[in-house]
Design a protein around this motif. Structure first.
Motif, mmCIF file in Angstrom:
data_model
loop_
_atom_site.group_PDB
_atom_site.id
_atom_site.type_symbol
_atom_site.label_atom_id
_atom_site.label_comp_id
_atom_site.label_asym_id
_atom_site.label_seq_id
_atom_site.Cartn_x
_atom_site.Cartn_y
_atom_site.Cartn_z
ATOM 1 N N ASN A 49 0.847 -1.304 0.039
ATOM 2 C CA ASN A 49 0.002 -0.080 -0.101
ATOM 3 C C ASN A 49 0.690 1.235 -0.094
ATOM 4 O O ASN A 49 0.661 2.187 0.909
ATOM 5 C CB ASN A 49 -1.039 -0.093 1.157
ATOM 6 C CG ASN A 49 -1.786 -1.196 1.090
ATOM 7 O OD1 ASN A 49 -2.328 -1.577 0.178
ATOM 8 N ND2 ASN A 49 -1.971 -1.885 2.167
ATOM 9 N N ASN A 50 1.837 1.134 -0.849
ATOM 10 C CA ASN A 50 2.735 2.330 -1.052
ATOM 11 C C ASN A 50 2.331 3.297 -2.210
ATOM 12 O O ASN A 50 1.431 3.039 -3.024
ATOM 13 C CB ASN A 50 4.257 1.865 -1.206
ATOM 14 C CG ASN A 50 4.227 1.234 -2.652
ATOM 15 O OD1 ASN A 50 4.363 1.758 -3.781
ATOM 16 N ND2 ASN A 50 4.203 -0.089 -2.450
ATOM 17 N N PHE A 110 2.039 -3.063 -7.926
ATOM 18 C CA PHE A 110 2.999 -2.954 -7.077
ATOM 19 C C PHE A 110 2.577 -1.974 -6.077
ATOM 20 O O PHE A 110 3.392 -2.055 -4.614
ATOM 21 C CB PHE A 110 4.403 -2.159 -7.903
ATOM 22 C CG PHE A 110 5.452 -1.971 -7.077
ATOM 23 C CD1 PHE A 110 6.440 -2.950 -6.905
ATOM 24 C CD2 PHE A 110 5.739 -0.860 -6.548
ATOM 25 C CE1 PHE A 110 7.725 -2.738 -6.212
ATOM 26 C CE2 PHE A 110 7.070 -0.698 -5.807
ATOM 27 C CZ PHE A 110 7.880 -1.522 -5.813
ATOM 28 N N LYS A 111 1.775 -1.023 -6.334
ATOM 29 C CA LYS A 111 1.464 -0.160 -5.065
ATOM 30 C C LYS A 111 0.735 -0.791 -3.971
ATOM 31 O O LYS A 111 0.812 -0.651 -2.880
ATOM 32 C CB LYS A 111 0.825 1.127 -5.753
ATOM 33 C CG LYS A 111 1.336 2.106 -6.454
ATOM 34 C CD LYS A 111 0.530 3.079 -6.918
ATOM 35 C CE LYS A 111 0.831 4.256 -7.664
ATOM 36 N NZ LYS A 111 -0.001 5.247 -8.550
ATOM 37 N N ARG A 112 0.032 -1.930 -4.389
ATOM 38 C CA ARG A 112 -0.614 -2.939 -3.519
ATOM 39 C C ARG A 112 0.123 -3.755 -2.608
ATOM 40 O O ARG A 112 0.079 -3.710 -1.604
ATOM 41 C CB ARG A 112 -1.804 -3.549 -4.247
ATOM 42 C CG ARG A 112 -2.875 -4.222 -3.180
ATOM 43 C CD ARG A 112 -3.843 -5.018 -4.041
ATOM 44 N NE ARG A 112 -3.202 -6.372 -4.815
ATOM 45 C CZ ARG A 112 -3.297 -6.253 -5.897
ATOM 46 N NH1 ARG A 112 -3.425 -5.054 -6.777
ATOM 47 N NH2 ARG A 112 -2.553 -7.270 -6.599
ATOM 48 N N THR A 113 1.027 -4.229 -3.470
ATOM 49 C CA THR A 113 2.012 -5.391 -2.578
ATOM 50 C C THR A 113 3.070 -4.913 -2.189
ATOM 51 O O THR A 113 3.748 -5.465 -1.255
ATOM 52 C CB THR A 113 2.099 -6.602 -3.652
ATOM 53 O OG1 THR A 113 2.802 -6.029 -4.888
ATOM 54 C CG2 THR A 113 0.840 -6.937 -4.163
#
Length: 283
Positions: A49-50, A110-113
């Motif tokens: 969550n970035n 990628f934002k999620r993981t």
């Protein structure tokens, strides 16, 4: 063999929470004609969550960007209508040419993981005759980039452009720019012929190498004189190298922000054209 002029240490230059080292330009070197700029992002690990990469819409004119994704991914979009998500081992080659707007951000996955991220972006100049060429973009995943294996598997050349050990690279660019990333196992050796009149771009990404008798290590750019036609490289540890070479253009370079042209007037025109919407409208 080529002699070494100087080694240049990349400098820490973080962008928001993105670990970044700028290898070119620095206080000790401005450019290596026709290589203009290199940012080394990471290595770092992003949490789940970035926010991902921070490179929202911005313009370019007059040069090309070549982006090497070592870990993580990049989602590209531009006003030429190009879109892609390129993963680890892939590359993006964008010809800004006459001008476009693009964004380079992380994929929703990628934002999620989260996960590891390491990316290099190199700016390569265009000669005056090509600066206003039509913009173009190519995104290639790792399997689309030819690999040359040498020294009993201890050296793997990922041929991005030009020709490497008789193998054509994935890209045939506007100018004779040869680029590759090379993975070494400790003890691996590589000997390459490079004509003395060509500029060599030699950036050690990871590990330690010995090149033409001199040791170098991660985050160093090695600058060579124009006095020999061979490179002898030995890996002192496992290592990764970004290697390129090209004939210098020997033309004036005027850079201002996202534009690289041959004169101040051309820079002013670039800003005017961008403000007038001639680079396209971001949707």
């Amino acid at each position: 063999m080529r002699t070494i002029k100087q080694q240049h240490q990349a400098v820490s230059s973080p962008i928001a929470d993105l670990v970044t080292y700028r290898a070119l330009p620095t206080n000790s070197v401005d450019h290596l004609d026709p290589f203009l700029f290199l940012n080394h992002h990471g290595p770092q690990v992003y949490r789940p969550n970035n926010r991902g990469l921070p490179f929202g819409p911005h313009p370019h004119r007059g040069f090309e960007t070549v982006t090497f994704i070592l870990e993580g991914d990049i989602m590209h979009q531009d006003t030429g209508g190009h879109q892609s998500i390129i993963g680890a081992g892939g590359i993006q080659w964008m010809t800004a040419g006459s001008g476009l707007i693009h964004a380079e951000v992380s994929s929703p996955e990628f934002k999620r993981t989260g996960g590891p991220l390491e990316i290099l972006q190199l700016w390569v100049n265009l000669p005056a005759k090509d600066k206003m060429t039509a913009p173009a973009y190519t995104g290639l995943q790792e399997p689309e980039i030819p690999t040359v294996t040498l020294d009993e598997g201890r050296v793997n050349i990922h041929a991005v452009s030009g020709e490497w050990a008789g193998t054509a690279g994935a890209m045939q660019p506007l100018t004779d720019i040869q680029l590759a990333t090379i993975n070494f196992q400790a003890g691996g050796k590589l000997q390459l012929p490079i004509p003395a009149e060509r500029t060599i771009f030699f950036y050690t990404i990871r590990g330690k190498l010995r090149v033409n008798g001199q040791e170098t290590e991660a985050l160093r750019l090695t600058e060579f004189n124009y006095d020999g036609d061979e490179l002898h490289i030995e890996a002192l540890s496992d290592a990764v190298l970004l290697l390129g070479h090209a004939l210098p253009f020997q033309e004036p370079i005027v850079a201002a922000g996202p534009f690289v042209m041959n004169s101040e007037n051309e820079i002013r025109q670039a800003y005017q054209d961008y403000q007038a919407g001639k680079f396209g409208r971001w949707q």
